[in-house]
Write a protein that holds these residues in place. Sequence first.
Motif, PDB file in Angstrom:
ATOM      1  N   TRP A  24      10.137 -33.837 -16.514  1.00 29.92           N
ATOM      2  CA  TRP A  24       9.140 -34.880 -16.757  1.00 29.92           C
ATOM      3  C   TRP A  24       9.566 -36.191 -16.109  1.00 29.92           C
ATOM      4  CZ3 TRP A  24       4.416 -34.320 -18.832  1.00 29.92           C
ATOM      5  CH2 TRP A  24       4.167 -33.197 -19.622  1.00 29.92           C
ATOM      6  N   THR A  25       8.592 -36.925 -15.598  1.00 28.96           N
ATOM      7  CA  THR A  25       8.823 -38.264 -15.076  1.00 28.96           C
ATOM      8  C   THR A  25       7.716 -39.184 -15.566  1.00 28.96           C
ATOM      9  OG1 THR A  25       9.839 -37.360 -13.070  1.00 28.96           O
ATOM     10  CG2 THR A  25       9.164 -39.671 -13.013  1.00 28.96           C
ATOM     11  N   ASP A  26       8.090 -40.344 -16.098  1.00 28.40           N
ATOM     12  CA  ASP A  26       7.090 -41.337 -16.457  1.00 28.40           C
ATOM     13  C   ASP A  26       6.430 -41.864 -15.191  1.00 28.40           C
ATOM     14  OD1 ASP A  26       7.201 -41.227 -19.140  1.00 28.40           O
ATOM     15  OD2 ASP A  26       8.118 -43.181 -19.457  1.00 28.40           O
ATOM     16  N   ALA A  27       5.135 -42.147 -15.276  1.00 30.08           N
ATOM     17  CA  ALA A  27       4.399 -42.605 -14.104  1.00 30.08           C
ATOM     18  C   ALA A  27       3.336 -43.603 -14.522  1.00 30.08           C
ATOM     19  CB  ALA A  27       3.767 -41.422 -13.372  1.00 30.08           C
ATOM     20  N   VAL A  28       2.680 -44.189 -13.518  1.00 26.00           N
ATOM     21  CA  VAL A  28       1.550 -45.100 -13.729  1.00 26.00           C
ATOM     22  C   VAL A  28       0.387 -44.571 -12.907  1.00 26.00           C
ATOM     23  CG1 VAL A  28       0.692 -47.456 -13.536  1.00 26.00           C
ATOM     24  CG2 VAL A  28       3.097 -47.049 -14.085  1.00 26.00           C
ATOM     25  N   SER A  29      -0.759 -44.378 -13.556  1.00 23.27           N
ATOM     26  CA  SER A  29      -1.919 -43.836 -12.860  1.00 23.27           C
ATOM     27  C   SER A  29      -2.492 -44.872 -11.895  1.00 23.27           C
ATOM     28  CB  SER A  29      -2.987 -43.443 -13.885  1.00 23.27           C
ATOM     29  OG  SER A  29      -3.633 -44.602 -14.394  1.00 23.27           O
ATOM     30  N   PRO A  30      -3.350 -44.448 -10.960  1.00 26.38           N
ATOM     31  CA  PRO A  30      -3.977 -45.421 -10.051  1.00 26.38           C
ATOM     32  C   PRO A  30      -4.726 -46.521 -10.782  1.00 26.38           C
ATOM     33  CG  PRO A  30      -4.295 -43.197  -9.237  1.00 26.38           C
ATOM     34  CD  PRO A  30      -3.673 -43.064 -10.595  1.00 26.38           C
ATOM     35  N   GLY A  31      -5.206 -46.245 -11.999  1.00 27.21           N
ATOM     36  CA  GLY A  31      -5.894 -47.266 -12.778  1.00 27.21           C
ATOM     37  C   GLY A  31      -4.963 -48.152 -13.574  1.00 27.21           C
ATOM     38  N   GLY A  32      -3.640 -47.947 -13.455  1.00 23.12           N
ATOM     39  CA  GLY A  32      -2.673 -48.797 -14.140  1.00 23.12           C
ATOM     40  C   GLY A  32      -2.284 -48.312 -15.514  1.00 23.12           C
ATOM     41  N   ARG A  33      -2.714 -47.128 -15.919  1.00 24.32           N
ATOM     42  CA  ARG A  33      -2.384 -46.613 -17.250  1.00 24.32           C
ATOM     43  C   ARG A  33      -1.093 -45.803 -17.191  1.00 24.32           C
ATOM     44  NH1 ARG A  33      -7.814 -46.009 -16.458  1.00 24.32           N
ATOM     45  NH2 ARG A  33      -9.205 -46.970 -17.981  1.00 24.32           N
ATOM     46  N   PRO A  34      -0.304 -45.815 -18.260  1.00 24.66           N
ATOM     47  CA  PRO A  34       0.887 -44.959 -18.304  1.00 24.66           C
ATOM     48  C   PRO A  34       0.482 -43.487 -18.266  1.00 24.66           C
ATOM     49  CG  PRO A  34       0.984 -46.646 -20.013  1.00 24.66           C
ATOM     50  CD  PRO A  34      -0.399 -46.688 -19.457  1.00 24.66           C
ATOM     51  N   SER A  35       1.224 -42.701 -17.516  1.00 24.78           N
ATOM     52  CA  SER A  35       0.956 -41.269 -17.421  1.00 24.78           C
ATOM     53  C   SER A  35       2.279 -40.528 -17.333  1.00 24.78           C
ATOM     54  CB  SER A  35       0.068 -40.961 -16.200  1.00 24.78           C
ATOM     55  OG  SER A  35       0.725 -41.349 -14.998  1.00 24.78           O
ATOM     56  N   GLY A  36       2.206 -39.227 -17.331  1.00 27.67           N
ATOM     57  CA  GLY A  36       3.397 -38.396 -17.206  1.00 27.67           C
ATOM     58  C   GLY A  36       3.174 -37.323 -16.168  1.00 27.67           C
ATOM     59  N   VAL A  37       4.232 -37.007 -15.423  1.00 27.56           N
ATOM     60  CA  VAL A  37       4.157 -35.972 -14.392  1.00 27.56           C
ATOM     61  C   VAL A  37       5.231 -34.936 -14.675  1.00 27.56           C
ATOM     62  CG1 VAL A  37       4.376 -35.465 -11.936  1.00 27.56           C
ATOM     63  CG2 VAL A  37       3.239 -37.568 -12.668  1.00 27.56           C
ATOM     64  N   LEU A  38       4.826 -33.686 -14.809  1.00 28.28           N
ATOM     65  CA  LEU A  38       5.751 -32.575 -15.039  1.00 28.28           C
ATOM     66  C   LEU A  38       5.830 -31.751 -13.769  1.00 28.28           C
ATOM     67  CD1 LEU A  38       7.501 -30.754 -16.870  1.00 28.28           C
ATOM     68  CD2 LEU A  38       5.396 -29.584 -17.544  1.00 28.28           C
ATOM     69  N   ARG A  39       7.030 -31.688 -13.200  1.00 30.39           N
ATOM     70  CA  ARG A  39       7.240 -30.907 -11.971  1.00 30.39           C
ATOM     71  C   ARG A  39       7.818 -29.548 -12.335  1.00 30.39           C
ATOM     72  NH1 ARG A  39      11.571 -29.710  -8.650  1.00 30.39           N
ATOM     73  NH2 ARG A  39      11.066 -29.396  -6.433  1.00 30.39           N
ATOM     74  N   PHE A  40       7.112 -28.475 -11.943  1.00 26.18           N
ATOM     75  CA  PHE A  40       7.580 -27.128 -12.204  1.00 26.18           C
ATOM     76  C   PHE A  40       8.569 -26.693 -11.119  1.00 26.18           C
ATOM     77  CE2 PHE A  40       3.230 -27.303 -13.921  1.00 26.18           C
ATOM     78  CZ  PHE A  40       3.489 -26.939 -15.238  1.00 26.18           C
ATOM     79  N   ASP A  41       9.432 -25.767 -11.479  1.00 29.27           N
ATOM     80  CA  ASP A  41      10.300 -25.161 -10.481  1.00 29.27           C
ATOM     81  C   ASP A  41       9.422 -24.462  -9.443  1.00 29.27           C
ATOM     82  OD1 ASP A  41      13.018 -23.976  -9.576  1.00 29.27           O
ATOM     83  OD2 ASP A  41      11.751 -22.214  -9.855  1.00 29.27           O
TER      84      ASP A  41
END
Length: 471
Positions: A24-41
């Motif tokens: 998991w990595t914390d992220a910011v969406s294009p609209g400026g909202r907090p989001s999360g990105v999960l990278r699979f193997d």
Amino acid sequence: MREGVTVAGHRLTGRTRAGEAGVWTDAVSPGGRPSGVLRFDPAAAARARERLVATVADDLRLQRGGAAGLLPVVDLVAARDEVWLITGRAMPALDELLRRNGGHLDAGSVAAVLLETAQTLASVHAAGLTHGAFGAGTVVVTEDGAALLAERGLVAALRGEHVPPERDVTAWVTLARQLAAGQMNGPEADLLHRAITAATVHGLAAARDTLLAGREGLPPGFMTRDRLARASRDFLGPVPGPVPVSGPGSAPVSAAASVPVVPAAGEAVTLLDFPSDLPSDVPSDLPPGADDDVMMRFGPGVPTETPSRTTAAQIWRSGRTSAVTQARPPAAPPRRRRRTTAWAGTVLLAILVAAVILWLRQPPAVEVAVSGVDVKVAKKTVRCDGTADFVGVVTTNGGAGTIRYLWIRSDVRTRQEKEQRVSSGDTSVHLPLHWNVTGPGSFKGSATLRVLSPTTTGKPIQDTASFTYKC
């Protein structure tokens, strides 16, 4: 991944943690909202891409149906050999809060987490789904103290395995025991242990009801989750600011255009076929007041030569809840329209007739019938304050239907009938029973699994196993 790169327009902030299904990595969406990105193997995702798509689609259907308690899904995207799940803000996880607080939370916070996760798991099971990797690492706590489930079904999808609901119940009981171990003796600890027993014997709905019934004995702020919310906000710190967008009168600029891109990612595309009625809590990537006709940047910060005009692309990037209206072709002349309607009606009638014939030729579905029961206990001798773990293996003919059964304990006179739904093709069903024993003394206990119906003989079938308690 490095801080500042983007995935499908979501700017990574650099804070990561290992999850059950990936990183998991914390992220910011294009609209400026907090989001999360999960990278699979990449290797695992390549083998399981269709299963991942189906699992995430199930979550979106739950969201549209109003199901609460799951971390909101935004999209599932791929670029070359990599697949990412994009969600609402995915940190902190419960295990992170536990580590920061020395492995313990206050009784009110523990009860709130257990209450909400029991309710969510029960709702997921009622929809015919399971979590499959429930634990402190897949429960995330929002800034208002709500406990949400993350990574639902993803581990099972990656492994290509079927997870029965009983595994989720066992995982919930394990987490509940871990959280309850940090509580001192008193009414709060007693309530938590009663909820654990209720889940073990009667299921998660009973555990939820036990916690609700005993809420008056919990500290103030339990229902509002005050201390849990404060712990989450302290962990998260300030929310990353939005990415600057174009101002009035300036040329339209993508929200992700000013940050670096993932060099090897290529153009990210959605793997989901979004319906027109997307859940209302999926955030829009367009800044407030943005023109609907601006060029959409379809990918992780990489501009395209032409606007993305397909419905799927615009829904994916804009987060709209309705499909993009496209220009309609000119109406056909009346005579041609009548010929087309008649031809379409003939084709539809032929399809319906063929479907009825195929349905009549299909053999009737096989109803489930139980032919045998085998009960085993993990340990023949249970020591002080231990648990006797029984499992009943029910053998069936592979048909579909509902098995009616009950567990009979030698120390309990009351009996509660239960039901277990069985899918076609399953010839073996596992029905667990966990018997908690406390206090000094010794005795011999036995548990009998009795299957009431349907059986091949038409009569109940049962088997018994025993253990000895010594303390």
